[in-house]
Design a protein around this motif. Structure first.
Motif, PDB file in Angstrom:
ATOM      1  N   GLU A  36      65.927   7.368  39.949  1.00  0.00           N
ATOM      2  CA  GLU A  36      66.498   8.257  38.927  1.00  0.00           C
ATOM      3  C   GLU A  36      67.976   7.931  38.702  1.00  0.00           C
ATOM      4  OE1 GLU A  36      65.359  10.714  36.723  1.00  0.00           O
ATOM      5  OE2 GLU A  36      63.526   9.697  37.280  1.00  0.00           O
ATOM      6  N   GLU A  37      68.673   7.595  39.774  1.00  0.00           N
ATOM      7  CA  GLU A  37      70.091   7.249  39.668  1.00  0.00           C
ATOM      8  C   GLU A  37      70.271   6.051  38.731  1.00  0.00           C
ATOM      9  OE1 GLU A  37      73.825   6.567  42.674  1.00  0.00           O
ATOM     10  OE2 GLU A  37      71.891   5.742  43.273  1.00  0.00           O
ATOM     11  N   TRP A  39      68.176   5.038  36.415  1.00  0.00           N
ATOM     12  CA  TRP A  39      67.770   5.483  35.076  1.00  0.00           C
ATOM     13  C   TRP A  39      68.905   6.218  34.382  1.00  0.00           C
ATOM     14  CZ3 TRP A  39      64.065   4.256  31.893  1.00  0.00           C
ATOM     15  CH2 TRP A  39      63.818   5.075  30.792  1.00  0.00           C
ATOM     16  N   ASN A  40      69.531   7.138  35.107  1.00  0.00           N
ATOM     17  CA  ASN A  40      70.607   7.943  34.535  1.00  0.00           C
ATOM     18  C   ASN A  40      71.891   7.155  34.311  1.00  0.00           C
ATOM     19  OD1 ASN A  40      69.106  10.323  34.264  1.00  0.00           O
ATOM     20  ND2 ASN A  40      69.380  10.774  36.428  1.00  0.00           N
ATOM     21  N   ALA A  44      72.386   7.119  27.406  1.00  0.00           N
ATOM     22  CA  ALA A  44      71.234   7.746  26.735  1.00  0.00           C
ATOM     23  C   ALA A  44      70.900   7.094  25.399  1.00  0.00           C
ATOM     24  CB  ALA A  44      71.487   9.237  26.547  1.00  0.00           C
ATOM     25  N   ARG A  47      68.935   3.952  26.314  1.00  0.00           N
ATOM     26  CA  ARG A  47      67.952   4.075  27.394  1.00  0.00           C
ATOM     27  C   ARG A  47      66.552   3.825  26.834  1.00  0.00           C
ATOM     28  NH1 ARG A  47      68.945   9.446  29.876  1.00  0.00           N
ATOM     29  NH2 ARG A  47      70.857   8.438  30.568  1.00  0.00           N
TER      30      ARG A  47
END
Length: 109
Positions: A36-37, A39-40, A44, A47
């Motif tokens: 998740e880290e 991905w974030n 955005a 992404r």
């Protein structure tokens, strides 16, 4: 979630559509499976969707060699006949033809 077949194959040389690097695929995830880290950390507005194949590459650009994790939507086939210079390519692959490497046989002991 609908899974689909990967467009690219292990041993295929690909190029990023936006960033200036190319590499050879050494593994494929049917959909996003990193942290998740990570991905974030992707802005955005750029992404990619999680529901697509993601590729592990032995990647290189003019300055460095590294391992990259890239969504299918951001890759295209690489037609450059120059072999990759990444130091780990020879550990995992044998040259097969322009744009493709053959995975080395795994020897079981």
């Amino acid at each position: 979630m609908k899974q689909r077949d990967a467009k690219f194959a292990i041993g295929q040389v690909v190029r990023h559509k936006v960033f200036p690097f190319r590499g050879v695929i050494f593994d494929v995830d049917a959909e996003y499976s990193n942290t998740e880290e990570w991905w974030n950390s992707i802005p955005a507005e750029v992404r990619p969707d999680r529901d697509q194949p993601f590729y592990h590459l032995l990647a290189e650009n003019d300055e460095a060699e590294y391992v990259a994790y890239v969504s299918e939507q951001n890759l295209m086939s690489d037609t450059d006949p120059m072999p990759l210079r990444h130091s780990q390519v020879d550990m995992f692959f044998d040259p097969e033809s322009a744009g493709h490497y053959k995975p080395k046989a795994v020897i079981q002991h």
